[in-house]
Scaffold this active site. Structure first.
Site, PDB file in Angstrom:
ATOM      1  N   SER A 125       0.826  -1.211   0.000  1.00 21.36           N
ATOM      2  CA  SER A 125       0.000   0.000   0.000  1.00 21.36           C
ATOM      3  C   SER A 125       0.861   1.263   0.000  1.00 21.36           C
ATOM      4  CB  SER A 125      -0.968  -0.027   1.185  1.00 21.36           C
ATOM      5  OG  SER A 125      -1.944  -1.025   1.002  1.00 21.36           O
ATOM      6  N   LYS A 177     -22.965  16.368   6.835  1.00 22.91           N
ATOM      7  CA  LYS A 177     -22.006  16.922   7.782  1.00 22.91           C
ATOM      8  C   LYS A 177     -21.683  15.873   8.845  1.00 22.91           C
ATOM      9  CE  LYS A 177     -19.448  19.967   9.847  1.00 22.91           C
ATOM     10  NZ  LYS A 177     -18.167  20.378   9.255  1.00 22.91           N
TER      11      LYS A 177
END
Length: 322
Positions: A125, A177
């Site tokens: 990764s 949000k």
């Protein structure tokens, strides 16, 4: 009443001994304080080595784009004595942004001098992103490489809270949000928003692999499904350039980049790191011994804060074990 002479002598000896330990503890505390004050300084003189050499930087553990590693690499790029950079990698990755930061700095160095990566046990990764920044990747046959992908994880425990009768109330400006937040079921819109972030970073990661490893679309598809490969598997897939270790990496530098044979390899790191020597912990213990518990607590809290780094945001990390 007159005290025995032996008693008075013992009292003086005890007082002198206690004074010595107090002085030693205060000296250790002062030394540890100086260590914290100088923790960002170049204590081993690695800013510019005195003779020509190959600079070695180790990338280990979780990659966060920490200041110390970035500064080391930057100084290597600026050093006339460092003729090449040998990147020793043994890491499962880390944050995507931290890996990007590390990659960008390594590419700046690569524009000035050759960079070769040597993989130990693992370069997955984000660590493979770091390896991509090099001009040549060498790995042991059973080293693990790849894990080309991006991860976003978050806990969701609203069912548990529901069972115990706890609910988090909130007022927010818009539905997305602070979503997802784990206190409520994740909406389809929130999942889609996070998926778009992951897809964008994943496309960026695949673009790096395609460009740096010279892959076509079909070759890229074979290696970009998130799995790890041994270097033996990765060699024909173009994930690595050669099976071997540091010796083979140096041979490549000599043959292909005209690096002088037998040029010494030197580590660029803070060899005098006070944390590794345990001086801060020792000073805290001495502080407790002489009754300065609150000061010892402050030192230990500062050390814990220095050690702990969060992994917020998108992750480019291989999780091979639970």
């Amino acid at each position: 009443m007159t005290l025995p002479t032996d008693y008075l002598i013992d009292r003086r000896r005890l007082r002198r001994r206690l004074s010595w330990w107090r002085a030693a503890a205060l000296g250790a505390i002062a030394f540890a304080g100086l260590a914290f004050a100088l923790k960002d300084s170049d204590l081993d003189g690695s800013g510019d080595k005195l003779t020509a050499h190959i600079a070695r930087v180790s990338i280990q553990g979780l990659i966060t784009g920490d200041k110390e590693t970035i500064e080391q690499i930057k100084k290597i790029g600026e050093s006339d004595k460092a003729k090449a950079l040998l990147l020793s990698i043994d890491s499962p990755g880390g944050t995507t942004a931290g890996s990007e930061k590390l990659y960008d700095e390594l590419r700046r160095v690569s524009a000035k001098k050759p960079v070769v990566a040597v993989v130990g046990t693992l370069a997955a990764s984000g660590a493979y992103i770091a390896a991509l920044a090099s001009d040549h990747i060498v790995a042991r046959g059973n080293s693990l490489v790849g894990s080309i992908g991006v991860l976003f994880q978050f806990p969701n425990f609203y069912k548990l809270m529901e069972n115990v009768g706890v609910k988090v109330e909130e007022i927010k400006s818009s539905p997305l949000k602070a979503s997802p937040n784990g206190f409520e079921p994740t909406s389809d819109a929130a999942k889609a928003a996070i998926a778009s972030l992951v897809a964008d970073s994943y496309d960026w990661f695949k673009g790096l692999v395609k460009e740096r490893r010279s892959l076509d679309d079909q070759e890229l598809a074979k290696v970009s499904d998130g799995r790890v490969f041994t270097a033996h598997q990765g060699l024909p897939l173009k994930l690595v350039d050669r099976i071997g270790g540091e010796r083979e990496a140096i041979e490549w530098l000599e043959t292909n980049k005209k690096i002088t044979k037998d040029l010494p390899v030197r580590d660029w790191k803070k060899k005098s790191n006070m944390e590794r020597l345990g001086l801060v912990e020792g000073a805290a213990a001495l502080a407790r011994l002489i009754g300065m518990g609150s000061f010892a607590d402050a030192m230990e809290d500062a050390l814990r804060a220095e050690k702990c780094r969060g992994l917020d945001g998108l992750l480019a990390i291989w999780q091979g074990f639970p």
